[in-house]
Design a protein around this motif. Sequence first.
Motif, mmCIF file in Angstrom:
data_model
loop_
_atom_site.group_PDB
_atom_site.id
_atom_site.type_symbol
_atom_site.label_atom_id
_atom_site.label_comp_id
_atom_site.label_asym_id
_atom_site.label_seq_id
_atom_site.Cartn_x
_atom_site.Cartn_y
_atom_site.Cartn_z
ATOM 1 N N LEU A 1 0.778 -1.240 0.000
ATOM 2 C CA LEU A 1 0.000 0.000 0.000
ATOM 3 C C LEU A 1 0.814 1.297 0.000
ATOM 4 O O LEU A 1 0.235 2.376 0.094
ATOM 5 C CB LEU A 1 -0.977 0.002 1.176
ATOM 6 C CG LEU A 1 -2.064 -1.091 1.109
ATOM 7 C CD1 LEU A 1 -3.014 -0.961 2.289
ATOM 8 C CD2 LEU A 1 -2.842 -1.023 -0.195
ATOM 9 N N GLY A 2 2.140 1.255 -0.067
ATOM 10 C CA GLY A 2 2.894 2.504 -0.154
ATOM 11 C C GLY A 2 2.653 3.200 -1.495
ATOM 12 O O GLY A 2 2.558 2.529 -2.517
ATOM 13 N N VAL A 3 2.535 4.533 -1.478
ATOM 14 C CA VAL A 3 2.325 5.270 -2.725
ATOM 15 C C VAL A 3 3.673 5.510 -3.403
ATOM 16 O O VAL A 3 4.457 6.350 -2.974
ATOM 17 C CB VAL A 3 1.622 6.625 -2.480
ATOM 18 C CG1 VAL A 3 1.475 7.386 -3.790
ATOM 19 C CG2 VAL A 3 0.261 6.412 -1.851
ATOM 20 N N ARG A 4 3.962 4.731 -4.427
ATOM 21 C CA ARG A 4 5.178 4.879 -5.213
ATOM 22 C C ARG A 4 4.951 4.104 -6.508
ATOM 23 O O ARG A 4 4.045 3.273 -6.581
ATOM 24 C CB ARG A 4 6.392 4.330 -4.462
ATOM 25 C CG ARG A 4 6.181 2.893 -3.972
ATOM 26 C CD ARG A 4 7.453 2.180 -3.715
ATOM 27 N NE ARG A 4 7.226 0.838 -3.222
ATOM 28 C CZ ARG A 4 6.699 -0.174 -3.899
ATOM 29 N NH1 ARG A 4 6.278 0.004 -5.151
ATOM 30 N NH2 ARG A 4 6.553 -1.363 -3.364
#
Lengths: 354, 354
Positions: free
Chosen positions: B150-153
């Motif tokens: 779920l990390g935004v990258r």
Amino acid sequence: MVAALDIQVTKVERSKLSEINLDNLPFGKYFTDHMLEAEYENGKWTNVEIKPYQPLLLDPSLAAIHYGQSIFEGIKAYKDAAGNAFIFRPYDNLKRFNLSALRMNMPEVPEEIFIEGMRRLIEVDKEWIPGKKEHSLYIRPFMFATDCMLGVRPSTTYKFLIILSPTGPYFPRPMKIRVEEKYTRAVKGGVGFAKNAGNYGGSLLAATEAQAEGYDQVLWTDAVEHKWLQEVGMMNVFFVLKDKVVTPSLEDGTILNGVTRNSVITVLKDMGADVEERPVHVNEIVAAHKTGELKEVFGTGTAATIAYVETLAYGKYEMNFSEKDWELSTEVKRRLTAIRDKELPDTNNWLFNI
Amino acid sequence: MVAALDIQVTKVERSKLSEINLDNLPFGKYFTDHMLEAEYENGKWTNVEIKPYQPLLLDPSLAAIHYGQSIFEGIKAYKDAAGNAFIFRPYDNLKRFNLSALRMNMPEVPEEIFIEGMRRLIEVDKEWIPGKKEHSLYIRPFMFATDCMLGVRPSTTYKFLIILSPTGPYFPRPMKIRVEEKYTRAVKGGVGFAKNAGNYGGSLLAATEAQAEGYDQVLWTDAVEHKWLQEVGMMNVFFVLKDKVVTPSLEDGTILNGVTRNSVITVLKDMGADVEERPVHVNEIVAAHKTGELKEVFGTGTAATIAYVETLAYGKYEMNFSEKDWELSTEVKRRLTAIRDKELPDTNNWLFNI
């Protein structure tokens, strides 16, 4: 209280909790044993289930993949010293989720599925809530279009899911950010205020280019002049001036109405600070820095709560800050943490007991 | 020619072609027996396969669902009177696909997978190409992010697929459209030129509201004044004036660089028409209508090729057209169809033989 909900619960045979090191948790990488899933068809929500976390079987023509009707929220649950679990402001996320749904032409998710479903899911996986300070259970509710047909029109079927990810303390290093003058994230009349998937995908390239220049993130600006400040990457932004705190206002619908943003404004006002929500021009911030009136810059969001800003660059002009400057932001963070740790009273009813 | 590609081919045991009525085909509802799938990981494309059309097993944390890295193209294949199959301008779609990929921080798909994979897939399913006039095989190449985190990258893994849908003749009724003055689709610095999923999801609400007012679609305008014309729903737009044809230009990156748009401009120029690609202000169009100089308005896109406009409304001012007005658009459509039917020479090398 919401009505009792008919949720079918199927539990895992064996928890995978023992395989996870709760002392070393990256953000959003591990998920708990269960998930909640509900389906929307024929105009209503149905088949609400809590079941083992598992992959979904999705057709290649899935509407969400092709036409982007896909929204989400981010919320955190905590456990207090006595072992009681609670969620931080879930009703505010429900309200925003349904505003995102409206903008993306998707159905609303009712409170008895969003809140009560979340409560029941966390109850099932409550052993996964880290008990240590600064640890939490990150909650990810999301909805996406499931029609299997390539015509461009609002989907008639959707899935709503909640998945849970235990997360460790988020101590980001202070951020270096620069004012974005080439790319645009949002404009009035668009979808900038909604937490839809496309907003994030569209923002990645600017962050990648900023990272190549040594920054962590960009500070988004308006589409016309690239001078009116919007938000930082995945966070809202605050500027501490000599006698007031200013943060970009929401009326153009170009920035996220952050729940943490709202919590921070509330805490700042409780502290007696003069908080102004209004358009903020980059020249005002640069001028305040030159006169020494710009004291601190910080970001707010669910992941970090408060993120300190070490460098804010506008073209070649760099504004630098260090630990000794982060007075007000540190005090706000301390108070928010104290409310969650039940060391300060929850005067705004932000804690929702599970 | 591209290099030979190592594609693993697994065919269905029994074709479902006999279950489909090729004389009554809605758009994008039925899919052929096979699909192409390729995976991107560790910085390169791998596992290129043609296999039975089937659902995908995808994790609930799939990056594309949460953060919208998802792009697509739309292309058509035809069969001529002699039974030879060909694709219309696939290299132009490949070029645009990779521009979309760049903007969305996704890897490019190489020609040997996009073009040669498409050719091989259609070869396998060539019996599915309708032979009748105005029928075609709609080709949908698409790519989406597959990291489960779920990390935004930017995702580090992706899937590229091609699915095929036989489609019948697209005879839309002439469109009623109105100039959009509230919502915004795209602005300079944004993602409007890219064929990413989020652009479509974000546009649905405006179309829904226009439909409630009796229109089929909106004509998008600039974000600031809502007076500079952009594109119609899923089509580019052309205005036939007394002595020239004008269409909004591409330089702001706010409209799709339509392959059909380009084909139409080429055909118009071959016909000796004076075509201007430039910013088009709504006041110019209204003034031209008042003096009788506005002869026709039409849309261009892969699905319809040319879509006639019956009504163009700007606020309360309605510009109406009927069959007798659609002279130039009908002639352009006739020529484009004749090139595909091999009744006119393919002087621009638009037909790619399978």
